[in-house]
Write an enzyme that holds these catalytic residues in place. Structure first.
Site, PDB file in Angstrom:
ATOM      1  N   HIS E  14      42.245  43.961  37.721  1.00 52.19           N
ATOM      2  CA  HIS E  14      42.884  45.284  37.713  1.00 52.19           C
ATOM      3  C   HIS E  14      42.861  45.853  39.131  1.00 52.19           C
ATOM      4  O   HIS E  14      42.308  45.266  40.047  1.00 52.19           O
ATOM      5  CB  HIS E  14      42.201  46.252  36.731  1.00 52.19           C
ATOM      6  CG  HIS E  14      40.920  46.869  37.199  1.00 52.19           C
ATOM      7  ND1 HIS E  14      40.493  48.106  36.782  1.00 52.19           N
ATOM      8  CD2 HIS E  14      39.967  46.407  38.055  1.00 52.19           C
ATOM      9  CE1 HIS E  14      39.333  48.383  37.342  1.00 52.19           C
ATOM     10  NE2 HIS E  14      38.994  47.387  38.122  1.00 52.19           N
ATOM     11  N   CYS E  33      38.539  49.741  45.321  1.00 52.17           N
ATOM     12  CA  CYS E  33      39.125  49.509  43.987  1.00 52.17           C
ATOM     13  C   CYS E  33      40.646  49.545  44.037  1.00 52.17           C
ATOM     14  O   CYS E  33      41.308  49.185  43.055  1.00 52.17           O
ATOM     15  CB  CYS E  33      38.621  50.544  42.988  1.00 52.17           C
ATOM     16  SG  CYS E  33      36.841  50.459  42.754  1.00 52.17           S
ATOM     17  N   HIS E  39      41.427  43.014  42.053  1.00 46.48           N
ATOM     18  CA  HIS E  39      40.104  42.407  41.987  1.00 46.48           C
ATOM     19  C   HIS E  39      39.814  42.289  40.489  1.00 46.48           C
ATOM     20  O   HIS E  39      40.724  42.503  39.679  1.00 46.48           O
ATOM     21  CB  HIS E  39      39.063  43.269  42.729  1.00 46.48           C
ATOM     22  CG  HIS E  39      38.822  44.601  42.117  1.00 46.48           C
ATOM     23  ND1 HIS E  39      39.704  45.654  42.261  1.00 46.48           N
ATOM     24  CD2 HIS E  39      37.835  45.073  41.312  1.00 46.48           C
ATOM     25  CE1 HIS E  39      39.252  46.703  41.602  1.00 46.48           C
ATOM     26  NE2 HIS E  39      38.122  46.374  40.993  1.00 46.48           N
ATOM     27  N   HIS E  41      36.758  41.792  36.934  1.00 44.88           N
ATOM     28  CA  HIS E  41      35.427  41.984  36.359  1.00 44.88           C
ATOM     29  C   HIS E  41      35.236  41.115  35.114  1.00 44.88           C
ATOM     30  O   HIS E  41      36.200  40.750  34.446  1.00 44.88           O
ATOM     31  CB  HIS E  41      35.224  43.452  35.942  1.00 44.88           C
ATOM     32  CG  HIS E  41      35.302  44.432  37.061  1.00 44.88           C
ATOM     33  ND1 HIS E  41      34.290  44.570  37.986  1.00 44.88           N
ATOM     34  CD2 HIS E  41      36.263  45.316  37.428  1.00 44.88           C
ATOM     35  CE1 HIS E  41      34.624  45.513  38.866  1.00 44.88           C
ATOM     36  NE2 HIS E  41      35.817  45.973  38.553  1.00 44.88           N
ATOM     37  N   ASP E  79      41.829  39.322  27.781  1.00 45.45           N
ATOM     38  CA  ASP E  79      41.023  38.272  28.412  1.00 45.45           C
ATOM     39  C   ASP E  79      41.861  37.373  29.329  1.00 45.45           C
ATOM     40  O   ASP E  79      42.902  36.863  28.922  1.00 45.45           O
ATOM     41  CB  ASP E  79      40.366  37.419  27.325  1.00 45.45           C
ATOM     42  CG  ASP E  79      39.320  36.491  27.915  1.00 45.45           C
ATOM     43  OD1 ASP E  79      38.637  36.891  28.877  1.00 45.45           O
ATOM     44  OD2 ASP E  79      39.189  35.352  27.419  1.00 45.45           O
ATOM     45  N   HIS E  80      41.365  37.174  30.548  1.00 46.32           N
ATOM     46  CA  HIS E  80      42.056  36.367  31.552  1.00 46.32           C
ATOM     47  C   HIS E  80      43.453  36.944  31.826  1.00 46.32           C
ATOM     48  O   HIS E  80      44.398  36.196  32.061  1.00 46.32           O
ATOM     49  CB  HIS E  80      42.110  34.888  31.148  1.00 46.32           C
ATOM     50  CG  HIS E  80      40.793  34.183  31.344  1.00 46.32           C
ATOM     51  ND1 HIS E  80      39.738  34.390  30.504  1.00 46.32           N
ATOM     52  CD2 HIS E  80      40.360  33.302  32.288  1.00 46.32           C
ATOM     53  CE1 HIS E  80      38.705  33.655  30.921  1.00 46.32           C
ATOM     54  NE2 HIS E  80      39.057  32.995  31.994  1.00 46.32           N
ATOM     55  N   GLU E 126      31.809  47.751  32.864  1.00 41.23           N
ATOM     56  CA  GLU E 126      32.676  47.125  33.867  1.00 41.23           C
ATOM     57  C   GLU E 126      31.819  46.234  34.770  1.00 41.23           C
ATOM     58  O   GLU E 126      32.245  45.161  35.194  1.00 41.23           O
ATOM     59  CB  GLU E 126      33.342  48.218  34.705  1.00 41.23           C
ATOM     60  CG  GLU E 126      34.431  47.697  35.613  1.00 41.23           C
ATOM     61  CD  GLU E 126      35.046  48.802  36.457  1.00 41.23           C
ATOM     62  OE1 GLU E 126      36.155  49.215  36.160  1.00 41.23           O
ATOM     63  OE2 GLU E 126      34.386  49.259  37.427  1.00 41.23           O
TER      64      GLU E 126
END
Lengths: 137, 137, 137, 137, 137, 137
Positions: E14, E33, E39, E41, E79-80, E126
């Protein structure tokens, strides 16, 4: 040479009990681990393999393939089972963390060789405080 | 009002099985948790009490006293035991995390009242991913 | 050969301070770790031993015996103590994680030899981010 | 010889993608890790160095100096970045945990030599379940 | 009333970026950010539901059913993935932990009502140090 | 209303000691926590604030600002210090986890109000097994 570790989990019942011994001696040596009606644990398994990264993928091993091998050969036979009664590869063996670690190595060794990398170690946590590790010799 | 939480551990075997149901229905509803030869877990128990800090000690409760109550009333009966077979306060009850959480509350409630603080909640982890919490009503 | 690891905990105060140096130099080199009135940590200790599993027990070592040795020789002297002032085996030594790890090895070595297995390593976490490990040479 | 491990963290985006392959083959080999718009991780990095404790300080290495080197050479370039697009030392390389572990070794090796200790290993967790470790050969 | 918590994981990319603002202001407010190339998480999601244990099963909710709902409605979409670009329920929204927590609540609420229990809270980590929790109002 | 939790750490020495009591009574009530030469802990602090997400940022609070307030008002005064001797806001108070939790609330309350959100709770872990939480009344 890069080492890759995959962590997996299973939950199982067991007891520590030597059939050659009296009940009294079993209680003396194994204490509450000899409870006749079993007890159980959440086991955490760390499988470490080693090899050279494949230049096309950057992978030592495809983790999906490694995880499937561990699931088929180790997790499915042990998870939500009684390792003294239900698990073919533990039949007639002491259900200690040590012996279980060695037997898991034997279940995985040739499957991992077949992936083109080498099994380096099996580490097994019975609880957060107690673990065993085996390097194959 | 300050809330104090004490963490304890126990290891136990269990299975999920409703005696009123056929084996077939037990397997359908409980899946691998119905394994007839049991399976087991490392349970993590969080007991939260609340009260005003005593001005002479700075304590809501003496944690050694709280820990001893939890040990005597909950950990010793459950640890390295089969909760379906060996544990008086679980006899004839479903061995789910939910029911176990409520029964642990009942074991601890009046002992903790006697310490001069109030039991606030019982939280129980069956695995790292699954937990239940009970606040007494 | 199987490796067994036992995890234990202790809480202690310490400071980093070289008596041969000025206060100024101590503050320059050790920073806030040189606070004259001490600070402290929750230490986590991992003791790894190795040996062959005993065929009668499945054990490399009886973990209750190993845990008692660690408690008597290391945890009791250090737990809830000031390691610069209260701990005989740290007297006159720098209270760094490195030195403490080596001194814990010395306290445990011959007791563990006497159990019939070999001490493999001492790993000590001062915080979750900083640890030291010693293999005896 | 004592081994010291320092843990650090960074968060980064990446994808697994071989530019020599068709999109179809990338999806077949890398699965959801090939998502064209990236995904990301919280990486945990363990840097282990070894050396003899300095008798004046008790330190193998000043952890503030070690931490600064890791921050300057590895964390700052990677943290809150896209490792395929933003990181000079990963340009044109597969962004697997294996390759990243080897490249982090190369970034740190001579800086750590300059501190007077030896780099022993780089261990990198991509997730809690998957990690890679490299010992320099 | 017993509270049940299920933990799940997903990995996503994100960035924090307000389209109404200049690049300069985005960097000023969101710092690293706002990295244009994203980047990411490893997110940890805790879903807590509440209800009365069913007397036949001992369950507030069948955790396999709950886990499947979470997987279908939340994990598979996220996810991913890149949550700014790939996730329908995040389109046009700020990709902060706060907003994501509220949107996950909305995805799960009526599915969990349909299971016969009540959604109590959504908690989202996060990183290990930063989390958000939402109780529905 | 969304709840945001920030985790921070500090290491400190302390002892439990009531100046109105004899040494004998201090040892009887506080046990090894009354060691005259102190002991210490790695404390983990969880600060939870609540508020409405700002529609322009998606934030309840800027975590960099929150973290700086916690650092200035709590971590810097306590970290690598002796909380009985070195910390102004603990002078003359019992150094229990309970009292420390309440005093940390008092240090943070009006700084967090000034950020435009509300302090919800302070949770403090003295060890992994013992924690206290305070909600302001």
């Amino acid at each position: 040479m890069v080492y890759i570790t995959r962590k997996e989990h299973f939950n199982a019942a067991h007891k520590l009990w030597n059939e050659q011994w009296s009940q009294e001696k079993n209680f003396e040596i194994f204490g509450k681990c000899a409870n006749p009606n079993w007890h159980g644990h959440n086991y955490t398994l760390l499988v470490t393999v080693k090899g050279l990264p494949n230049p096309e993928t950057g992978f030592v091993v495809d983790l999906k393939a490694l995880s499937k091998i561990i699931k088929d050969a180790v997790i499915d036979p042990l998870d939500h089972k009684n390792m003294n009664l239900d698990v073919a590869f533990m039949t007639g063996k002491m259900a200690s963390t040590e012996i279980l670690t060695v037997e898991i190595w034997k279940q995985l060794k040739h499957h991992i060789d077949a992936l083109g990398c080498k099994l380096h170690s099996i580490k097994l946590f019975e609880t957060d405080n107690n673990s065993a590790e085996y390097f194959g010799d």
